[in-house]
Design an enzyme around this catalytic site. Structure first.
Site, mmCIF file in Angstrom:
data_model
loop_
_atom_site.group_PDB
_atom_site.id
_atom_site.type_symbol
_atom_site.label_atom_id
_atom_site.label_comp_id
_atom_site.label_asym_id
_atom_site.label_seq_id
_atom_site.Cartn_x
_atom_site.Cartn_y
_atom_site.Cartn_z
ATOM 1 N N SER A 651 0.509 -1.048 0.213
ATOM 2 C CA SER A 651 0.065 0.418 -0.202
ATOM 3 C C SER A 651 0.665 0.952 -0.188
ATOM 4 O O SER A 651 0.071 2.462 0.107
ATOM 5 C CB SER A 651 -1.398 0.427 1.115
ATOM 6 O OG SER A 651 -0.490 0.055 2.441
ATOM 7 N N LYS A 694 -5.950 5.029 8.391
ATOM 8 C CA LYS A 694 -4.885 5.482 7.615
ATOM 9 C C LYS A 694 -5.079 6.841 7.676
ATOM 10 O O LYS A 694 -4.082 7.399 7.827
ATOM 11 C CB LYS A 694 -4.065 5.190 6.458
ATOM 12 C CG LYS A 694 -4.217 3.844 6.265
ATOM 13 C CD LYS A 694 -3.731 2.617 5.102
ATOM 14 C CE LYS A 694 -3.308 1.532 5.326
ATOM 15 N NZ LYS A 694 -2.507 0.759 3.976
#
Length: 797
Positions: A651, A694
């Site tokens: 990611s 996040k």
């Protein structure tokens, strides 16, 4: 460049139950079965219904989806036919071989009845047999046997005495036996008178007495034979009298259980054994004069060990064994310490879960079963042989040196339901050849439910069902909406609802606790929100410590200004069940080289294979974009700054690519933005997990430092559907203080990070120098020319 941040309405997929008319869950209809698990229910119905061997079930899914609850409820609903009852199983003594106890299979409830009847039988025998052996008739017949022996002995003695008297010898009978003495004129001759007789006469008399002595010994030698005959006759008399009693008492039981052929045979064995061991019943008092009871150890052989009692049980037993050890599954033979030694008998045989679940279902946790030594192999042997054989574990290990019982095996007809995760299932399927033949039915739980039309309403009914099952306060409509929204966040997708019933139930109970503390009659949205915040607060200490490390500068993260070759990446940290997001600085360096992109994490074995794959992909993107007509003359390094554990996942590959292009094009990057997302070889942004955590991780740092309207996060466009951000992030976005950007391609992210247009190549593949791609292209061409010149070549050569 015209990339706008997402509208605040897209950051949170709110629940709207406007079409459902209710004020609290008390008025909602209870669900008959769990929602979203139609595939599982169909598999369970099939597994329960199919009668053939090998169709045991493996139920798989993650912890919290309600596996045990659904399995138990479904089995109870599907497997309780009217009129069917499971059987009783007993162990009884084997009178021919005490080390091999026998089994009795009886209709439900009859085992308990038989156990009581056998206790009564022993008590009756203890009273009736001594009474019969002390009756007048018995004593009279016994006296006749004794008198006949005495009469026979007296007759022989009289006849012998007559013959001796004719020879002048008298036969005298005393308590010490028989003796012969001389007579004179029919009177016993004294010893003094006998000595005065002439020697010749004395010798003649002594010779006669000696001859008669020999004859007497021969005659009296038959008396022990007569006594033995008397004892035989006496014992036969005892047997005859006792047999009448035993036959009458045992016969009553036989008639009571006449339809049970196996039990009738056992009772006949009991009758024979009692008659063979009448000495046990001759006296009903011990040496101290106390009455002997039926539970005396000498009568243990007549007890019934009721191994499985189904009189009060369900029609079909459903047994969950929480500790599936070898002995808890197969049963065991216990021992008692007696006189310093260990002794056992058939009454010390204890059942296992397989015995109790016979004719029904045995539910086991796969992980617990496999972690107990020998239990898995024992279960497979039992299912293959269709019988439960109780064997000491020590025998399996060849460590048993004492004699123990070998009970007859008990045939079984049951189905085993294993509950475990998917990894265990696939490992067993791959490495255990027996598994596939024994567990042919798989029930795979769904982890989430699509938020399609009507599913929010069904989920509301689920909440109401759980609330009433657990006896909690009614849940208001707004609280139901908040619970549904939290289920969507737990699913990691705003368009789905998590089916982790355990998490939902925990949240309901904690909300109920808050409502009770505030004397509220119902659970409101504020109570649910309090429970959510408290759950987070209890586990967020480590997160707060890490954030403080960033705020005090220990972990270097910039949230304003610009930097060359530095990007704020986003990572998810998992601590137990709690996951939270934290920004990480990704930095890159570049110089003239031969096309290497060095991943420092991989070089030091700190990077996982997926992360290394992401770096290789971004290197492939560089070659595709900038090295079609010339070699990639660069040597670059990438690193996650200040990371001291394993780095895994792809990611961050978009962030790594942006940092690398920044240093290649000498283009600074805005530090007020963070980026997450993976890229493919074409630069397309691919979805990642943990997007909410996040975004919130970077937001918290920016919020604590002060929002100025420039901060934000860049995410893949495909992650927009996953957004269920906390309220403070949504409010900041509504106020224009924080932004969430969704992009399809990494070049869009670069435009946001650098402020430069990515640019479009002309027919020759050349980008404008004022574009981001043009600057990178120019730098790579410059390094290629420099590399050629350093090697003594020119571009035209």
């Amino acid at each position: 460049m015209d990339i706008k941040s997402l509208d605040a309405s897209l950051l949170y997929h709110a629940c709207d139950l406007g079409g459902l008319d209710f004020s609290t869950t008390e008025t909602l209809e209870i669900l008959p079965e769990i929602i979203g698990q139609e595939r599982v229910l169909e598999s369970l119905r099939f597994g329960v219904g199919i009668p053939h061997e090998g169709y045991n079930l493996y139920v798989m899914g993650s912890t919290g989806v309600g596996r045990h609850r659904v399995v138990t409820d479904t089995l109870n609903r599907l497997s309780q036919p009217a009129g069917k009852r499971s059987l009783d199983w007993c162990y009884v003594a084997n009178f021919d071989d005490p080390n091999q106890p026998q089994t009795l299979c009886l209709p439900p409830g009859m085992g308990r009845m038989l156990r009581q009847d056998m206790e009564i039988l022993v008590g009756d025998l203890l009273g009736a047999i001594p009474t019969a052996l002390q009756s007048k008739e018995f004593r009279h017949r016994a006296e006749e046997i004794t008198a006949s022996l005495q009469e026979q002995e007296e007759k022989i003695a009289a006849d012998f005495g007559d013959r001796t008297r004719e020879q002048g010898i008298a036969l005298l009978h005393s308590p010490n036996g028989y003796s012969l003495v001389p007579l004179k004129d029919d009177k016993i001759l004294s010893a003094e008178a006998f000595r005065e007789l002439p020697e010749e006469q004395r010798s003649e008399i002594e010779s006669k007495i000696e001859a008669f002595h020999r004859e007497l010994r021969d005659t009296l030698g038959q008396i022990p034979l007569w006594q033995r005959e008397m004892r035989v006759r006496y014992k036969a008399l005892e047997q005859e009298v006792a047999e009448l009693v035993v036959n009458r008492l045992v016969g009553e039981l036989t008639r009571k259980y006449v339809e049970q052929a196996e039990l009738v045979s056992y009772l006949d064995q009991v009758r024979s054994d009692v008659l063979d061991n009448l000495e046990r019943f001759r006296n009903n008092e011990d040496e101290a004069g106390n009455l002997i009871e039926a539970d005396d150890p000498r009568f243990t052989r007549y007890r019934i060990n009721l191994l499985v009692d189904n009189r009060d049980g369900p029609a079909v037993p459903i047994i969950y064994e929480s500790n599936p050890t070898y002995q808890n599954l197969l049963g065991r033979v216990e021992h008692r310490a007696r006189m310093g030694t260990l002794a056992t008998d058939f009454t010390l045989i204890k059942p296992g879960a397989l015995h109790r679940a016979n004719d029904g279902f045995l539910v086991l946790d796969a992980e617990k079963l496999l972690s107990n030594g020998f239990a898995w192999d024992a279960l497979k042997r039992t299912l293959n042989s269709r019988e439960v054989r109780i064997e000491p574990l020590e025998r399996q290990l060849s460590m048993l040196s004492t004699i123990t019982l070998e009970p007859d095996p008990i045939p079984i007809d049951l189905k085993v339901v294993l509950i475990g995760d998917r990894q265990i299932y696939h490992l067993l399927k791959a490495y255990d050849s027996d598994f596939g033949t024994l567990f042919k039915v798989v029930a795979d739980f769904s982890e989430s439910l699509p938020r399609e039309s009507g599913n929010d309403e069904m989920f509301a009914r689920l909440i109401g069902t759980l609330q009433r099952q657990e006896g909690l306060h009614p849940v208001t409509k707004t609280a139901v909406q908040r619970l549904i929204e939290e289920a969507a966040r737990n699913a990691g997708n705003g368009e789905k609802l998590s089916l982790h019933i355990g998490s939902l139930l925990d949240l309901l109970k904690e909300s109920d606790y808050r409502a009770e503390a505030l004397d509220s009659e119902s659970i409101g949205a504020e109570h649910v929100q309090w429970a959510i915040q408290q759950q987070l607060h209890r586990v967020s200490q480590y997160c707060e410590l890490m954030q403080q490390e960033i705020l005090n500068g220990t972990l270097m993260i910039d949230t304003d200004g610009i930097q060359l070759g530095r990007v704020n990446g986003l990572a998810v940290v998992q601590v137990g069940d709690h996951a939270f997001g934290l920004p990480n600085r990704i930095s890159a360096t570049a110089r003239i080289g031969s096309g290497e992109v060095i991943d420092i994490e991989r070089e030091v074995d700190q990077g996982g294979p997926i992360h290394s794959k992401g770096v290789f992909i971004l290197a492939a993107y560089l070659n595709r974009r900038y090295a079609r007509y010339q070699p990639l003359s660069v040597a670059a390094t990438l690193v996650f700054e200040q990371t001291y554990g394993e780095v895994e996942g792809d990611s961050a590959s978009a962030g790594e690519l942006c940092a690398l292009l920044s240093v290649l094009g000498d283009i600074p990057i805005r530090q007020s933005l963070a980026i997450t997302g993976s890229v493919n070889q074409h630069g397309e942004m691919q979805p990642i997990g943990g997007v909410c955590e996040k975004i919130e991780g970077f937001f918290d740092i920016c919020d604590k430092r002060g929002l100025d309207g420039t901060q934000g996060v860049i995410i893949p466009e495909t992650n927009v559907r996953d957004l269920m951000l906390k309220r403070t992030v949504v409010e900041a976005a509504e106020a224009g203080q924080f932004h969430v950007y969704a992009v399809k391609h990494v070049e869009q992210a670069l435009e946001l990070l650098t402020g430069l247009p990515a640019g479009v190549a002309d027919d020759q593949g050349i980008y404008s120098e004022e574009t981001l791609n043009g600057k990178v292209q120019a730098r790579l061409a410059e390094w290629f020319a420099l590399r050629l010149s350093l090697s003594g070549h020119t571009i035209g050569e």
